[in-house]
Design an enzyme around this catalytic site. Structure first.
Site, short mmCIF file in Angstrom:
data_model
loop_
_atom_site.label_atom_id
_atom_site.label_comp_id
_atom_site.label_asym_id
_atom_site.label_seq_id
_atom_site.Cartn_x
_atom_site.Cartn_y
_atom_site.Cartn_z
N VAL A 192 1.04 -1.17 0.08
CA VAL A 192 -0.05 -0.10 -0.09
C VAL A 192 0.81 1.30 0.04
CG1 VAL A 192 -1.74 1.05 1.08
CG2 VAL A 192 -1.89 -1.16 1.24
N ARG A 222 16.28 -2.76 7.26
CA ARG A 222 17.52 -2.15 6.68
C ARG A 222 18.07 -2.84 5.48
NH1 ARG A 222 19.62 1.90 10.18
NH2 ARG A 222 18.34 1.91 12.43
N GLU A 229 -10.43 5.59 5.24
CA GLU A 229 -11.30 4.85 4.45
C GLU A 229 -10.76 3.78 3.72
OE1 GLU A 229 -14.21 4.47 2.71
OE2 GLU A 229 -14.66 6.68 2.89
N VAL A 265 -11.41 -0.01 4.92
CA VAL A 265 -12.78 -0.72 4.96
C VAL A 265 -12.94 -0.88 3.28
CG1 VAL A 265 -15.04 -1.14 5.40
CG2 VAL A 265 -13.75 -0.17 6.95
N GLU A 313 -3.39 -10.42 3.52
CA GLU A 313 -2.57 -9.87 4.59
C GLU A 313 -1.43 -10.55 4.90
OE1 GLU A 313 -3.58 -7.28 6.63
OE2 GLU A 313 -4.64 -6.84 5.10
N LYS A 354 -13.31 -4.96 9.51
CA LYS A 354 -13.81 -3.84 8.81
C LYS A 354 -15.26 -3.79 8.86
CE LYS A 354 -10.86 -5.28 4.75
NZ LYS A 354 -10.65 -6.10 3.70
N1 LIG Z 1 -2.54 -4.97 0.77
C1 LIG Z 1 -3.54 -4.65 0.63
O1 LIG Z 1 -4.33 -4.76 -0.45
C2 LIG Z 1 -4.42 -3.81 1.90
C3 LIG Z 1 -5.77 -3.28 1.58
C4 LIG Z 1 -6.27 -2.55 2.61
C5 LIG Z 1 -5.48 -2.19 3.66
N2 LIG Z 1 -4.25 -2.85 4.09
C6 LIG Z 1 -3.61 -2.39 5.37
O2 LIG Z 1 -2.57 -1.71 4.83
C7 LIG Z 1 -1.52 -1.84 5.88
C8 LIG Z 1 -0.19 -2.37 5.04
O3 LIG Z 1 -0.50 -3.37 4.16
P1 LIG Z 1 0.52 -3.78 3.22
O4 LIG Z 1 -0.22 -4.84 2.36
O5 LIG Z 1 1.09 -2.67 2.47
O6 LIG Z 1 1.82 -4.53 4.11
P2 LIG Z 1 3.08 -4.84 3.61
O7 LIG Z 1 3.24 -5.01 2.18
O8 LIG Z 1 3.59 -6.18 4.44
O9 LIG Z 1 4.17 -3.74 3.92
C9 LIG Z 1 4.37 -3.48 5.43
C10 LIG Z 1 5.18 -2.49 5.49
O10 LIG Z 1 5.26 -1.94 6.71
C11 LIG Z 1 6.60 -1.70 7.17
N3 LIG Z 1 6.77 -1.71 8.63
C12 LIG Z 1 6.23 -3.11 9.37
N4 LIG Z 1 6.53 -2.95 10.82
C13 LIG Z 1 7.14 -1.52 10.84
C14 LIG Z 1 7.44 -0.69 12.01
N5 LIG Z 1 7.05 -1.23 13.44
N6 LIG Z 1 7.92 0.48 11.52
C15 LIG Z 1 7.96 0.82 10.41
N7 LIG Z 1 7.48 0.31 9.27
C16 LIG Z 1 7.24 -1.12 9.53
C17 LIG Z 1 7.63 -2.82 6.44
O11 LIG Z 1 8.83 -2.25 6.72
P3 LIG Z 1 9.94 -3.19 5.46
O12 LIG Z 1 9.72 -2.70 4.16
O13 LIG Z 1 11.24 -2.70 6.03
O14 LIG Z 1 9.78 -4.67 5.71
C18 LIG Z 1 6.76 -2.56 5.31
O15 LIG Z 1 7.46 -1.68 4.23
C19 LIG Z 1 -1.89 -3.05 6.54
O16 LIG Z 1 -2.36 -2.58 8.02
C20 LIG Z 1 -2.98 -3.88 5.97
O17 LIG Z 1 -3.91 -4.30 6.77
C21 LIG Z 1 -3.77 -3.56 2.92
#
Ligand SMILES: NC(=O)c1ccc[n+]([C@@H]2O[C@H](COP(=O)([O-])OP(=O)(O)OC[C@H]3O[C@@H](n4cnc5c(N)ncnc54)[C@H](OP(=O)(O)O)[C@@H]3O)[C@@H](O)[C@H]2O)c1
Length: 418
Positions: free
Chosen positions: A26, A52, A132, A135, A193, A208
């Site tokens: 995201v 890192r 937004e 959900v 997820e 949601k």
């Molecule tokens: N994917 C979807 O389609 C979607 C849709 C709606 C909502 N969401 C929500 O959006 C959020 C992100 O999802 P995502 O799919 O983008 O996850 P993701 O691809 O796994 O990326 C997670 C990111 O968070 C970083 N991170 C994790 N813990 C951290 C911390 N303590 N401090 C700083 N950075 C940290 C990770 O760092 P590194 O890069 O260093 O690993 C990575 O860049 C989640 O809450 C998810 O439920 C996702």
């Protein structure tokens, strides 16, 4: 001249400096969507990530590994929280608000688990938290519930609230892919997820739904109050039953207002192929809102993925340029409806022969079928009973196509007059 006067009456949109947490699916989606959108007065100053050693697509100067570099930067006025760790996310959001910053987040788990505190923090610090993207991805449902439906008497909200499971079910039904193959596809495309059990066991749509209930009925629930049944126990015999009867299977989240109480449930359901939810495929989500006067309305859009979710996050950022805040109107109207699981639903359960289920477990037993190894039973069951069966590994629970969720008192009354 008149035009000139009108122009001057507009409040100038604020310039926003963003501090972003997370640069995964995201976070990167937001980065691209923001870059492609001209006219939005927002600029990313820093991005905080965790690992890192990861290769990044941007120059290293924009990244930090210390959250305080962002949280204590006075120039940054908006925190965009897009990490996959709900506990760390809540700490970030709390500190951001205490430090006078607005927040945009897509973290449904964090919002669902902490909504009453987040509501109180917004009031206390006079800052906004918009979510937004949390959900149903790109579907603009929360702002519609807040603004468009603020006076309508909504009686129900239901739909497909999880993109990964809808993608998995679509691939299983249409391409006869195995569950494992279909899940891998959802993960590769960034819909799932980080912990896919949150999707397949129905926790993600429950988070949601918990958020949607706050904006639909003004009730703050704890997610654990809502029963969630996932798709992970759907058996080959269930798929066969669905195909033979011309049904799709969809994971449906639903909340109703009935008899002055709110009821909610997340569970798979057999859906007739001519029902509007049956045509919602792959990572698409659908939200059906029913109001006393507007009647049924449906929103369909991509519920997951980098750009669709990034675009919902961007829309919240844009809303902050004109000081938008959720007013939690239904909560403020103070109906204070109680939540209840005292209801019955119609189900089809399948389980290996010899399991402990019996017709006596049903409020009304409608019938059964025995195959070589498997048994089916259909009938009306109390939600509390479903919760117990849900803990049993080999019992698959799917709601009947003509779902009737009835408060228990109502069922009893009906029986008295039967
Ligand atoms: N994917 C979807 O389609 C979607 C849709 C709606 C909502 N969401 C929500 O959006 C959020 C992100 O999802 P995502 O799919 O983008 O996850 P993701 O691809 O796994 O990326 C997670 C990111 O968070 C970083 N991170 C994790 N813990 C951290 C911390 N303590 N401090 C700083 N950075 C940290 C990770 O760092 P590194 O890069 O260093 O690993 C990575 O860049 C989640 O809450 C998810 O439920 C996702």
């Amino acid at each position: 001249m008149a035009q000139e006067e009108n122009k001057n009456q507009h409040t100038p949109h604020k310039k926003l400096k963003l501090g972003v947490f997370g640069f995964g699916c995201v976070g990167q989606g937001l980065y691209h969507v923001l870059n492609e959108t001209h006219g939005i007065k927002a600029e990313i100053k820093k991005i905080c990530v965790k690992n890192r050693d990861k290769k990044r697509i941007l120059d290293s100067a924009i990244f930090t590994y210390d959250k305080n570099d962002i949280l204590t930067d006075n120039e940054i006025n908006v925190i965009v929280e897009l990490i996959d760790d709900a506990n760390a996310a809540f700490e970030i959001v709390k500190t951001a608000l205490q430090n006078g910053k607005h927040v945009v987040t897509a973290n449904k788990r964090m919002i669902a688990e902490h909504l009453p505190e987040i509501y109180a923090l917004q009031q206390k610090h006079n800052r906004s938290v918009l979510y937004e993207g949390s959900v149903c991805g790109s579907i603009p449902i929360l702002r519609n519930l807040e603004e468009y439906y603020d006076n309508d008497l909504i009686t129900s909200i239901e739909g497909i609230f999880n993109g990964s499971t809808n993608y998995i079910l679509t691939k299983i039904f249409e391409e006869r892919k195995s569950y494992t193959e279909a899940l891998k596809g959802a993960q590769d495309l960034g819909f799932a997820e980080s912990d896919p059990s949150l999707d397949v066991k129905g926790f993600d749509p429950k988070f949601k739904l918990t958020i949607a209930i706050a904006h639909t009925f003004g009730v703050f629930l704890k997610p654990e109050q809502v029963i969630n049944i996932g798709i992970q126990k759907i058996a080959a015999t269930d798929l066969k039953y669905a195909r033979e009867n011309n049904y799709a299977i969809k994971l449906v989240a639903r909340a109703y207002k009935k008899n002055g109480k709110v009821f909610a449930l997340v569970a798979p359901q057999f859906i007739p192929t001519d029902h509007m939810l049956a045509s919602v495929r792959n990572e698409y989500n659908a939200v059906l809102v029913e109001g006393a006067f507007a009647e049924k309305q449906v929103f369909i859009g991509k519920g997951a993925g980098s750009y669709p979710t990034g675009s919902a996050v961007l829309s919240d950022i844009s809303a902050l340029t004109y000081d938008y805040r959720y007013e939690y109107k239904k909560y403020a109207q103070g109906e204070g409806l109680p939540f209840s699981n005292e209801a019955t639903v119609d189900v089809v359960v399948s389980f290996p022969k010899g399991s402990l289920l019996s017709p006596k477990d049903f409020e009304t037993f409608k019938g059964g079928y025995q195959g070589n190894d498997y048994q089916f039973m259909t009938g009306t069951v109390k939600l509390e009973k479903l919760k117990i069966w849900n803990e049993w590994d080999d019992v698959s629970i799917i709601l009947a196509p003509e779902l009737n969720l009835n408060p228990v008192e109502e069922t009893k009354k009906e029986l008295l007059f039967a």
